[in-house]
Enzyme design. Structure first.
Site, PDB file in Angstrom:
ATOM      1  CB  CYS A   2      23.196 -12.776 -31.576  1.00 21.77           C
ATOM      2  SG  CYS A   2      24.717 -13.655 -31.567  1.00 21.77           S
ATOM      3  NE  ARG A  50      26.016 -19.041 -31.948  1.00 23.21           N
ATOM      4  CZ  ARG A  50      27.061 -20.336 -32.419  1.00 23.21           C
ATOM      5  NH1 ARG A  50      26.769 -21.418 -31.859  1.00 23.21           N
ATOM      6  NH2 ARG A  50      28.405 -19.654 -31.299  1.00 23.21           N
ATOM      7  CG  LEU A  51      27.561 -12.955 -36.500  1.00 25.05           C
ATOM      8  CD1 LEU A  51      27.095 -13.779 -38.733  1.00 25.05           C
ATOM      9  CD2 LEU A  51      27.813 -11.440 -36.694  1.00 25.05           C
ATOM     10  N   GLY A  74      27.047  -9.834 -28.136  1.00 27.12           N
ATOM     11  CA  GLY A  74      27.899  -8.889 -28.087  1.00 27.12           C
ATOM     12  C   GLY A  74      29.293  -9.871 -27.660  1.00 27.12           C
ATOM     13  CD  GLU A  75      31.681 -11.386 -29.489  1.00 30.24           C
ATOM     14  OE1 GLU A  75      32.280 -12.043 -28.799  1.00 30.24           O
ATOM     15  OE2 GLU A  75      31.784 -11.891 -30.694  1.00 30.24           O
ATOM     16  CG  LEU A 257      36.127  -1.583 -40.712  1.00 31.34           C
ATOM     17  CD1 LEU A 257      35.067  -0.466 -39.885  1.00 31.34           C
ATOM     18  CD2 LEU A 257      35.421  -2.334 -41.914  1.00 31.34           C
ATOM     19  CB  VAL A 285      34.730   2.670 -47.928  1.00 32.36           C
ATOM     20  CG1 VAL A 285      34.823   4.223 -48.057  1.00 32.36           C
ATOM     21  CG2 VAL A 285      33.636   2.267 -49.025  1.00 32.36           C
ATOM     22  N   GLY A 371      38.175   1.879 -36.156  1.00 33.01           N
ATOM     23  CA  GLY A 371      38.634   3.128 -34.869  1.00 33.01           C
ATOM     24  C   GLY A 371      37.411   4.464 -34.542  1.00 33.01           C
TER      25      GLY A 371
END
Length: 600
Positions: A2, A50-51, A74-75, A257, A285, A371
């Site tokens: 968010c 919000r996400l 965040g989390e 990733l 990538v 990472g």
């Protein structure tokens, strides 16, 4: 994840300022594509985009409980344990979200709730009992949070653009801000724009009618390390297993990733183990190559791709390569999106490629594990092991191609930036916590580690947050768990290099989970395209800037140096360093043109 924003003013009725508050909120629509919320009271407006990641249906914000209202980004990875603790104290919950746990924790423990949180977060809580605002940011600065004091309160937001959208704030930059832009260092609290500040990592800021109070609730400290090397390696692995398991919690699709380096490969392998029968999804990538193959350069000895595929095969991940072309990397759409995401000049194709990677990942996943920061935590960069860089009287990465090229800028400006960087370097050294009785070399390596963990990593964390959130992707960084950071920071440097190589503790902790090719691979930085057509595209852009007498960067350019650089044959490089200087001039001009900060 968010985006949050808000406005406190003790002398005006902000319920009449909904349009201005809504404009601030909508600057962060990319951070939160799933929902929008705005809450106002006479002296406060709180906005949220919000996400949705945890409790998709129930975690709507702004969220209120009793006298308190929160907007949160965040989390909190230990929210389940905190919820059980709060329930034991009689708290009752309406949702499954970590946001409600943080809000209830505030009602139980007040501003000291931050001491109990494990996670990446930035949040604001308005307490109607005291008419006070609490701003809080996680320990490592993973989630951004900016604020600007006003005569009767404060403006704040996840990104500067939220504050810039308010008519009370004007974009201005002074010499110090310009020098900050030109250094590969993120000075704690500095926000580049004059009159704007950043809530420092590990800090809270309380705003009341009486003013502001800044409190440090966490910082790196010196502690005696009593474990031997085998016990240290075991504990690092135990921490990583716990961290990865916690950070896999999600109600939406998740991936990793994967670069084929030790850091991302370890996370991918540990995530796959933690998921059990479910295979982890991974993304890497790569670049379209029209020159016949990878060529080792001053930063990169090997291509990532073979190692990426070794790991994907070894762990059985559901893997995707995202292959990018020059047309994509140098497109005006992508460069503008990157600029608007960062609110600052960027890192050229390394930013464009990361943005495009995230854009493709977002088609499949909403959360990704990265990472990032393992090099800072475990001592992975080459200059950690270069005596000249270690003993230099400056940041050890200064002067490398990794730092931003300034060779094409006005010599007086470059000199001022160098002086500014030296000042910031010595300020950072004054903060370093030491243990008595250690050798001069161990003392110096503690300084080097501290510089990376408090000055360099924040540049990279901010970059990763902005570019991922620009496409509505939440990126989690397990190596920034403060328990791991504290533990490894206090291990002797001799432990961090016990096998004679970089990142010895990490390698020893995860070797059993990885293919031997990755265990033995030498550190390689984030990839950059080697396609000469990309340099041609950047040269053309800089040539257009040079020919435009109204280009805002003109007063800051060393015109003769630019002309000389453009005369050199394409690819005749001191390679990476020269191209970074070209990119730096282009992106600085783009930023000045887009944001038009008044120079004060």
């Amino acid at each position: 994840m968010c985006g949050i924003t808000g406005w406190v003013d003790y002398e005006r009725d902000l319920t009449a300022e909904r349009e201005a508050a809504l404009a601030m909120t909508r600057t962060m629509s990319f951070r939160g594509p799933d929902d929008e919320g705005l809450w106002t009271d006479p002296h406060v407006a709180l906005g949220h985009r919000r996400l949705a990641v945890i409790d998709v249906a129930g975690g709507v914000q702004p969220m209120s409980e009793g006298p308190a209202t929160i907007v949160y980004s965040g989390e909190t990875y230990n929210f389940r344990e905190l919820r059980r603790d709060l329930e034991a104290h009689g708290h009752r919950f309406r949702t499954r979200s970590d946001t409600e746990v943080v809000l209830q924790a505030y009602l139980r423990w007040g501003p000291n709730l931050v001491d109990r949180l494990n996670g990446m977060f930035a949040f604001a809580i308005w307490d109607r009992r005291t008419e006070e605002l609490l701003l809080a940011r996680d320990r490592m600065g993973i989630k951004p949070l900016y604020y600007a004091p006003t005569p009767h309160g404060v403006l704040f937001g996840s990104e500067p653009k939220a504050i810039l959208a308010n008519p009370m704030f004007t974009a201005r930059i002074d010499d110090e801000g310009l020098c900050e832009v030109l250094t590969m260092v993120k000075t704690p609290g500095h926000a580049v724009f004059s009159g704007m500040r950043e809530v420092e990592p590990g800090h809270t800021v309380r705003v009341s009618r009486e003013g502001r109070t800044d409190r440090t609730y966490w910082s790196l400290t010196a502690r005696e390390h009593t474990d031997d090397i085998p016990a240290t390696v075991r504990h690092v692995r135990e921490l990583l297993d716990d961290i990865v398991e916690r950070q896999l919690i999600s109600d939406v699709p998740l991936c990793t990733l994967l670069s084929g380096g030790l850091d991302s490969s370890a996370l991918t392998a540990l995530a796959d183990q933690a998921l059990g029968p479910e295979s982890v999804r991974s993304f890497a990538v790569d670049f379209v190559d029209e020159t016949g193959g990878f060529i080792p350069d001053e930063l990169r000895d090997t291509s990532d791709t073979p190692y990426v595929h070794d790991v994907a095969k070894h762990v059985g991940s559901l893997h995707n390569d995202v292959v990018l072309s020059t047309a994509q990397l140098a497109s005006s759409r992508v460069m503008d999106r990157v600029l608007r995401a960062r609110d600052l000049p960027g890192l050229g194709d390394m930013d464009s490629s990361l943005f495009l990677l995230f854009e493709e990942i977002r088609r499949h996943s909403t959360v990704a594990l990265s990472g990032e920061s393992a090099d800072e935590v475990f001592g992975g960069y080459r200059w950690f092991h270069d005596p000249a860089a270690v003993n230099a009287d400056t940041f050890p990465w200064a002067g490398t191609s990794f730092s931003n090229g300034r060779d094409l800028l006005d010599t007086d400006l470059v000199a001022r930036a160098a002086k500014y960087q030296s000042q910031r370097y010595h300020e950072a050294l004054d903060e370093v916590p030491y243990l008595p009785g250690v050798s001069a070399y161990e003392r110096r390596m503690r300084e080097i580690c501290y510089l990376h963990l408090t000055r360099m990593v924040r540049v990279l964390l901010d970059r990763k947050d902005r570019l991922s959130m620009a496409v509505g992707l939440e990126v989690r960084v397990p190596y920034c768990d403060h328990r791991l950071v504290e533990y490894v920071f206090n291990t002797p440097w001799s432990y961090k290099t016990y096998d004679g190589r970089e990142k010895s503790l990490l390698r020893g902790a995860v070797a059993d989970a990885l293919p031997e090719s990755v265990v033995q691979r030498v550190k390689s930085p984030y990839p950059a395209t080697q396609n000469a057509s990309y340099e041609e595209a950047i040269r053309k852009q800089l040539g257009d800037v040079l020919a435009d007498s109204s280009a805002p960067i003109q007063p800051y350019l060393n015109t003769e140096a630019v002309r000389d650089a453009l005369r050199h044959p394409v690819g005749n490089s001191s390679l990476q360093r020269d191209r970074i200087a070209l990119e730096r001039a282009v992106t600085l001009n783009d930023w000045l043109a887009a944001y038009r900060p008044a120079h004060v």
